[in-house]
Enzyme design. Structure first.
Site, PDB file in Angstrom:
ATOM      1  N   SER A 124       7.366 -16.324  38.546  1.00 12.91           N
ATOM      2  CA  SER A 124       6.066 -16.331  39.200  1.00 12.91           C
ATOM      3  C   SER A 124       6.130 -17.113  40.510  1.00 12.91           C
ATOM      4  O   SER A 124       6.851 -16.734  41.422  1.00 12.91           O
ATOM      5  CB  SER A 124       5.011 -16.880  38.222  1.00 12.91           C
ATOM      6  OG  SER A 124       3.710 -16.593  38.671  1.00 12.91           O
ATOM      7  N   ASP A 129       1.476  -7.034  32.818  1.00 14.91           N
ATOM      8  CA  ASP A 129       1.192  -8.328  33.422  1.00 14.91           C
ATOM      9  C   ASP A 129      -0.144  -8.243  34.169  1.00 14.91           C
ATOM     10  O   ASP A 129      -0.280  -7.477  35.132  1.00 14.91           O
ATOM     11  CB  ASP A 129       2.331  -8.680  34.381  1.00 14.91           C
ATOM     12  CG  ASP A 129       2.241 -10.079  34.948  1.00 14.91           C
ATOM     13  OD1 ASP A 129       1.130 -10.613  35.070  1.00 14.91           O
ATOM     14  OD2 ASP A 129       3.316 -10.624  35.296  1.00 14.91           O
ATOM     15  N   HIS A 159       3.107 -11.716  31.371  1.00 21.76           N
ATOM     16  CA  HIS A 159       3.589 -12.757  32.287  1.00 21.76           C
ATOM     17  C   HIS A 159       4.150 -13.970  31.548  1.00 21.76           C
ATOM     18  O   HIS A 159       4.518 -14.957  32.173  1.00 21.76           O
ATOM     19  CB  HIS A 159       2.415 -13.199  33.175  1.00 21.76           C
ATOM     20  CG  HIS A 159       2.799 -13.858  34.458  1.00 21.76           C
ATOM     21  ND1 HIS A 159       3.337 -13.179  35.530  1.00 21.76           N
ATOM     22  CD2 HIS A 159       2.708 -15.152  34.867  1.00 21.76           C
ATOM     23  CE1 HIS A 159       3.560 -14.007  36.536  1.00 21.76           C
ATOM     24  NE2 HIS A 159       3.193 -15.209  36.158  1.00 21.76           N
TER      25      HIS A 159
END
Length: 237
Positions: free
Chosen positions: A103, A180, A215
């Site tokens: 991320s 996600d 995620h």
């Protein structure tokens, strides 16, 4: 050495405790280095006011704006100070380094590699913030850390850096879950990075869209061996 850069709200402990990377790294003789995501306890007004800016959210840039400029220099820490500290304390081969992350940390890994040709033998990322100048997270962070001059933001954006990267050849692996929510919300924009890399012969980008994954660290733990193998192929040559 393989550096892991964690994402928003994380500390140095998330990857160590959740990813299950130690076994695969040990089997290949890799040293894992897992720093924090930002400075802590600087007593800067507002540093704990929001989850996506300040503490836990350094974005791996060198801030130019007050009151962040003195302490929030994660890019220099990752690329310069940290390797020297590890090299002085452990039997680490500083000529063989790679970098990865998740991320915000995926964004960090990508920019560290793209801004320093030849420093890292390979780079990978899980669900990276690939084009931060075009997403809400990036706009908030860059406005605060770097100021209002958007032209200055480009040197901290992986997609923009990919357009001008001039070698040596860099092998990039990106894993992205199709379920996600941050992908759906246009925070990650891997398609922008893929488009930029496809037009640059100095970059070899593999983008794996993993059906049904989100995620979370369950996603990372599922595919971490693939990323360890990606890096070991370059580090152990």
């Amino acid at each position: 050495m393989l550096y892991w850069l964690s994402g928003l709200t994380c500390t140095d402990e998330n990857f160590i405790t959740k990813a299950g990377a130690q076994r695969a790294a040990a089997a290949r003789g890799l040293l894992l280095v897992c720093p924090d995501t930002s400075p802590r306890g600087c007593n800067i007004p507002g540093e704990d006011a929001s989850w996506d800016f300040g503490s836990g959210a350094g974005f791996y840039v060198d801030a130019t704006q007050e009151p962040w400029a003195k302490h929030y220099r994660m890019y220099s820490y990752i690329t310069d100070e940290l390797p020297r500290l590890v090299g002085a304390a452990l039997p680490a081969d500083l000529s063989r380094q790679s970098i990865t992350g998740h991320s915000m940390g995926g964004h960090g890994a990508l920019i560290c590699a793209l801004k320093n040709p030849g420093k890292y033998r390979s780079v990978s990322a899980f669900a990276p913030i690939s084009n931060p100048i075009e997403c809400p997270w990036g706009v908030k962070a860059f406005s605060g850390y770097l100021g209002d001059d958007r032209s200055a933001w480009r040197e901290w954006d992986a997609t923009e850096l990919a357009k001008s990267y001039a070698g040596p050849k860099l092998d990039i692996l990106v894993s992205q879950g199709t379920a996600d929510s941050f992908l759906t919300d246009k925070q990650l924009l891997p398609e922008a990075l893929a488009a930029a890399a496809s037009n640059n012969d100095a970059l070899a980008l593999t983008l794996n869209m993993e059906e049904g994954y989100d995620h979370s660290y369950y996603f990372i733990a599922t595919f971490i061996d693939q990323h360890i193998e990606h890096h070991s192929a370059h580090l152990l040559q």
